[in-house]
Design a protein around this motif. Sequence first.
Motif, short mmCIF file in Angstrom:
data_model
loop_
_atom_site.label_atom_id
_atom_site.label_comp_id
_atom_site.label_asym_id
_atom_site.label_seq_id
_atom_site.Cartn_x
_atom_site.Cartn_y
_atom_site.Cartn_z
N SER A 138 0.82 -1.23 0.00
CA SER A 138 0.00 0.00 0.00
C SER A 138 0.85 1.26 0.00
O SER A 138 0.38 2.34 -0.37
N LEU A 139 2.12 1.16 0.40
CA LEU A 139 3.02 2.32 0.35
C LEU A 139 3.48 2.60 -1.07
O LEU A 139 4.11 3.62 -1.32
N GLY A 140 3.18 1.69 -1.99
CA GLY A 140 3.57 1.91 -3.37
C GLY A 140 5.07 1.89 -3.59
O GLY A 140 5.56 2.49 -4.54
N GLY A 141 5.79 1.25 -2.71
CA GLY A 141 7.24 1.19 -2.85
C GLY A 141 7.91 2.53 -2.63
O GLY A 141 9.06 2.71 -3.02
N MET A 142 7.18 3.49 -2.05
CA MET A 142 7.71 4.84 -1.85
C MET A 142 8.20 5.39 -3.19
O MET A 142 9.23 6.01 -3.30
N GLY A 143 7.43 5.11 -4.24
CA GLY A 143 7.73 5.62 -5.57
C GLY A 143 8.25 4.57 -6.53
O GLY A 143 7.95 4.59 -7.70
N ILE A 144 9.05 3.66 -6.04
CA ILE A 144 9.62 2.58 -6.87
C ILE A 144 9.49 1.29 -6.06
O ILE A 144 10.04 1.20 -4.97
N PRO A 145 8.77 0.29 -6.56
CA PRO A 145 8.55 -0.93 -5.78
C PRO A 145 9.82 -1.66 -5.35
O PRO A 145 9.92 -2.13 -4.23
N VAL A 146 10.80 -1.76 -6.25
CA VAL A 146 12.05 -2.45 -5.94
C VAL A 146 13.21 -1.57 -6.39
O VAL A 146 13.24 -1.12 -7.53
N ARG A 147 14.15 -1.33 -5.47
CA ARG A 147 15.32 -0.51 -5.79
C ARG A 147 16.58 -1.38 -5.73
O ARG A 147 16.70 -2.23 -4.85
N ASN A 148 17.53 -1.09 -6.62
CA ASN A 148 18.83 -1.73 -6.52
C ASN A 148 19.68 -0.89 -5.56
O ASN A 148 19.22 0.12 -5.02
N GLY A 149 20.92 -1.29 -5.35
CA GLY A 149 21.78 -0.59 -4.39
C GLY A 149 21.93 0.90 -4.65
O GLY A 149 21.65 1.73 -3.78
N PRO A 150 22.36 1.31 -5.87
CA PRO A 150 22.50 2.75 -6.13
C PRO A 150 21.18 3.51 -6.01
O PRO A 150 21.15 4.64 -5.50
N GLN A 151 20.07 2.93 -6.43
CA GLN A 151 18.76 3.59 -6.30
C GLN A 151 18.38 3.77 -4.84
O GLN A 151 17.84 4.81 -4.45
#
Length: 136
Positions: free
Chosen positions: A38-51
């Motif tokens: 429900s948080l929507g990934g805080m903008g991006i559902p899955v982030r890599n290390g640099p993101q």
Amino acid sequence: MSSTAIVSQYFEYINAYNFDGLKSLFAANFIHEFRPASLGGMGIPVRNGPQFVDWLKNLQGLIVSLNFNAPVETIVADGSVVIHVHSNGETPSLAKSFPNEHLFIFHISGGKITSIKEFMDSKYVAQLSEDEKSKA
């Protein structure tokens, strides 16, 4: 270094906003997910290390002081560490504190963190986001 020592180091680096230290803990294939969905990934559902590190750098502009407390509970299994923890942050732009409750699921392989699922108090995070939007 043991899995619990790696996780402990993670929280030390987060509390200090030590981005280089954090990057040193991440495996090449590291991913971070904010939960619940429900948080929507805080903008991006899955982030890599640099993101994820870039996201933390942006967070530092809103939450200038972020302090994770000692874990409430820790569960260690083969290659995984689950931690229930509280945090306190300061948001000068909103003139309020930012207490939160988290559940982290860490996966560790070869002495590096391969993934983190971070569950937060979704109601409080949504309110903070709304407060920040209304301020702008």
